[in-house]
Design a protein around this motif. Structure first.
Motif, mmCIF file in Angstrom:
data_model
loop_
_atom_site.group_PDB
_atom_site.id
_atom_site.type_symbol
_atom_site.label_atom_id
_atom_site.label_comp_id
_atom_site.label_asym_id
_atom_site.label_seq_id
_atom_site.Cartn_x
_atom_site.Cartn_y
_atom_site.Cartn_z
ATOM 1 N N ARG A 41 1.300 -1.530 -0.240
ATOM 2 C CA ARG A 41 -0.300 -0.216 0.380
ATOM 3 C C ARG A 41 0.732 1.235 0.161
ATOM 4 O O ARG A 41 1.984 1.527 1.341
ATOM 5 C CB ARG A 41 -1.031 0.145 1.177
ATOM 6 C CG ARG A 41 -2.403 0.851 0.946
ATOM 7 C CD ARG A 41 -3.271 1.500 2.922
ATOM 8 N NE ARG A 41 -3.766 2.444 2.575
ATOM 9 C CZ ARG A 41 -2.981 3.315 3.341
ATOM 10 N NH1 ARG A 41 -1.490 3.625 3.479
ATOM 11 N NH2 ARG A 41 -4.299 4.238 2.892
ATOM 12 N N GLY A 42 1.165 1.938 -1.338
ATOM 13 C CA GLY A 42 1.177 3.608 -0.705
ATOM 14 C C GLY A 42 2.729 3.457 -1.874
ATOM 15 O O GLY A 42 3.978 3.824 -1.588
ATOM 16 N N ALA A 43 3.047 2.667 -2.362
ATOM 17 C CA ALA A 43 4.214 2.114 -3.344
ATOM 18 C C ALA A 43 4.794 3.280 -4.551
ATOM 19 O O ALA A 43 5.472 3.352 -4.372
ATOM 20 C CB ALA A 43 4.143 0.683 -3.905
ATOM 21 N N GLN A 44 3.518 3.155 -5.042
ATOM 22 C CA GLN A 44 4.064 4.422 -6.026
ATOM 23 C C GLN A 44 3.715 6.005 -5.351
ATOM 24 O O GLN A 44 5.109 7.411 -5.140
ATOM 25 C CB GLN A 44 2.006 4.884 -6.446
ATOM 26 C CG GLN A 44 2.110 6.275 -7.353
ATOM 27 C CD GLN A 44 1.196 6.166 -7.916
ATOM 28 O OE1 GLN A 44 0.301 5.775 -7.715
ATOM 29 N NE2 GLN A 44 1.280 6.875 -9.471
ATOM 30 N N ASP A 45 3.163 5.881 -3.909
ATOM 31 C CA ASP A 45 4.114 7.536 -3.000
ATOM 32 C C ASP A 45 5.245 7.444 -2.831
ATOM 33 O O ASP A 45 6.249 8.422 -2.661
ATOM 34 C CB ASP A 45 2.691 7.528 -2.075
ATOM 35 C CG ASP A 45 1.615 8.235 -2.432
ATOM 36 O OD1 ASP A 45 0.952 8.266 -3.451
ATOM 37 O OD2 ASP A 45 0.653 8.540 -1.131
ATOM 38 N N LEU A 46 5.440 6.436 -1.987
ATOM 39 C CA LEU A 46 7.019 6.265 -2.080
ATOM 40 C C LEU A 46 8.338 6.228 -2.960
ATOM 41 O O LEU A 46 9.231 6.665 -2.545
ATOM 42 C CB LEU A 46 7.240 5.112 -0.750
ATOM 43 C CG LEU A 46 6.337 4.457 0.177
ATOM 44 C CD1 LEU A 46 5.735 3.226 0.584
ATOM 45 C CD2 LEU A 46 6.648 5.361 1.331
#
Length: 167
Positions: free
Chosen positions: A45-50
């Motif tokens: 979850r949130g790999a794109q943000d990270l």
């Protein structure tokens, strides 16, 4: 005095590059975890943000070192045909132009960070505040500009090009 300034600039460049390298390690870990978890049907979850925020650190953290080592693109097809003084002048001018560009980037991103802070802008999934990454980008751009100014000074005063040396 110039030697002390070069030492200070090289210290900042090393710090910036170290943070950029940590950004690279972070990117690798995030992607590795995300790919492995996707195999089991539960992506991170949130790999794109990270990944996006990590790329800010990675790219701009390494920018000053890239300049220090002479890694930026250079078109030198006419260099052998120009007199030494003209090549020297072009090197000084390109270092100063690069510094102006990076100061402009730092200023524009810093101005944008004021809006991000005022509106509490954050990443889409994890809600990471964008302002901290914008401040980091501005700081890294200023370090790159400082390195370019130092290069222009050294070229002007001593004729020494630090890109031909190892830090």
């Amino acid at each position: 005095m110039l030697r002390n300034l070069r030492g200070f600039a090289d210290g900042l460049i090393s710090l910036s590059a170290t943070i950029g390298a940590l950004g690279l390690l972070f990117e690798v870990v995030v992607i590795l975890i995300d790919v492995a978890e996707r195999y089991f049907g539960i992506p991170l979850r949130g790999a794109q943000d990270l990944s996006q925020m990590g790329m800010v650190i990675l790219v701009f953290g390494a920018m000053a070192l890239c300049d220090r080592l002479g890694g930026h693109i250079a078109v030198d097809i006419f260099e052998s045909r120009f007199p030494h003084w003209l090549n020297h002048l072009a090197n000084v001018a390109s270092a100063l132009l690069g510094a102006v560009i990076f100061v402009g980037i730092a200023w524009a991103v810093y101005e944008s960070s004021k809006i991000s802070q005022m509106l509490n802008l954050a990443t889409n999934i994890l809600n990471l505040p964008k302002v901290y990454f914008q401040w980091a980008l501005s700081a890294f751009a200023l370090v790159a500009a400082l390195g370019m100014i130092m290069r222009a000074l050294e070229l002007t005063i001593s004729g020494r090009d630090v890109r031909e040396e190892r830090p």
